[in-house]
Scaffold this motif. Structure first.
Motif, PDB file in Angstrom:
ATOM      1  N   UNK A 219       0.799  -1.227   0.000  1.00  0.00           N
ATOM      2  CA  UNK A 219       0.000   0.000   0.000  1.00  0.00           C
ATOM      3  C   UNK A 219       0.834   1.282   0.000  1.00  0.00           C
ATOM      4  N   UNK A 220       2.094   1.200   0.464  1.00  0.00           N
ATOM      5  CA  UNK A 220       2.891   2.426   0.570  1.00  0.00           C
ATOM      6  C   UNK A 220       4.210   2.392  -0.188  1.00  0.00           C
ATOM      7  N   UNK A 221       4.628   1.230  -0.686  1.00  0.00           N
ATOM      8  CA  UNK A 221       5.945   1.097  -1.308  1.00  0.00           C
ATOM      9  C   UNK A 221       5.868   0.170  -2.508  1.00  0.00           C
ATOM     10  N   UNK A 222       6.684   0.458  -3.506  1.00  0.00           N
ATOM     11  CA  UNK A 222       6.831  -0.430  -4.655  1.00  0.00           C
ATOM     12  C   UNK A 222       8.313  -0.580  -4.956  1.00  0.00           C
ATOM     13  N   UNK A 223       8.727  -1.809  -5.254  1.00  0.00           N
ATOM     14  CA  UNK A 223      10.113  -2.054  -5.624  1.00  0.00           C
ATOM     15  C   UNK A 223      10.187  -3.050  -6.762  1.00  0.00           C
ATOM     16  N   UNK A 224      11.212  -2.919  -7.590  1.00  0.00           N
ATOM     17  CA  UNK A 224      11.393  -3.793  -8.742  1.00  0.00           C
ATOM     18  C   UNK A 224      12.815  -4.332  -8.754  1.00  0.00           C
ATOM     19  N   UNK A 225      12.928  -5.624  -9.081  1.00  0.00           N
ATOM     20  CA  UNK A 225      14.243  -6.235  -9.249  1.00  0.00           C
ATOM     21  C   UNK A 225      14.278  -6.979 -10.578  1.00  0.00           C
ATOM     22  N   UNK A 226      15.461  -7.013 -11.157  1.00  0.00           N
ATOM     23  CA  UNK A 226      15.691  -7.705 -12.418  1.00  0.00           C
ATOM     24  C   UNK A 226      15.890  -9.173 -12.145  1.00  0.00           C
ATOM     25  N   UNK A 227      15.266 -10.024 -12.958  1.00  0.00           N
ATOM     26  CA  UNK A 227      15.383 -11.479 -12.850  1.00  0.00           C
ATOM     27  C   UNK A 227      15.817 -12.012 -14.207  1.00  0.00           C
ATOM     28  N   UNK A 228      16.828 -12.865 -14.205  1.00  0.00           N
ATOM     29  CA  UNK A 228      17.294 -13.500 -15.432  1.00  0.00           C
ATOM     30  C   UNK A 228      16.815 -14.960 -15.413  1.00  0.00           C
ATOM     31  N   UNK A 229      16.123 -15.359 -16.475  1.00  0.00           N
ATOM     32  CA  UNK A 229      15.668 -16.731 -16.623  1.00  0.00           C
ATOM     33  C   UNK A 229      16.577 -17.416 -17.622  1.00  0.00           C
ATOM     34  N   UNK A 230      17.152 -18.557 -17.188  1.00  0.00           N
ATOM     35  CA  UNK A 230      18.067 -19.302 -18.070  1.00  0.00           C
ATOM     36  C   UNK A 230      17.303 -20.282 -18.928  1.00  0.00           C
TER      37      UNK A 230
END
Length: 100
Positions: A89-100
């Motif tokens: 509700x108060x925060x958003x975060x994004x991380x990169x993911x590599x799929x092999x």
């Protein structure tokens, strides 16, 4: 790898790079920010979204408050770069993911 603007401690991805499945571990920051939501309902759910490199949504999942981790099945995805976004509700975060 956290993307610029992703608060440390929001969530982690393991393994990364991944094949088959990835575990998203929700950090304490997520739990505390979910409890600070603007609604009178403490412990609001949060959302996990997986998008491909072109920005197309591949998966969206609602997680109930208090969720510590969730496994995502990646077996149907082609190899490449994806982005995992966790929204509270108060925060958003994004991380990169590599799929092999």
């Amino acid at each position: 790898t956290p993307v610029e603007g992703c608060p440390d401690g929001l969530f982690t991805l393991s393994p990364n790079p991944a094949s088959g499945k990835v575990t998203v571990t929700v950090g304490s920051l997520t739990h505390s920010s979910a409890l600070k939501g603007t609604s009178p309902n403490l412990g609001e759910e949060f959302f996990l979204t997986l998008t491909d490199a072109a920005g197309h949504e591949v998966l969206r999942k609602a997680l109930p408050a208090g969720t510590d981790s969730v496994d995502l099945d990646l077996s149907h995805l082609p190899a490449g770069a994806y982005f995992v976004t966790l929204s509270t509700p108060t925060t958003t975060g994004t991380q990169r993911l590599v799929v092999k």
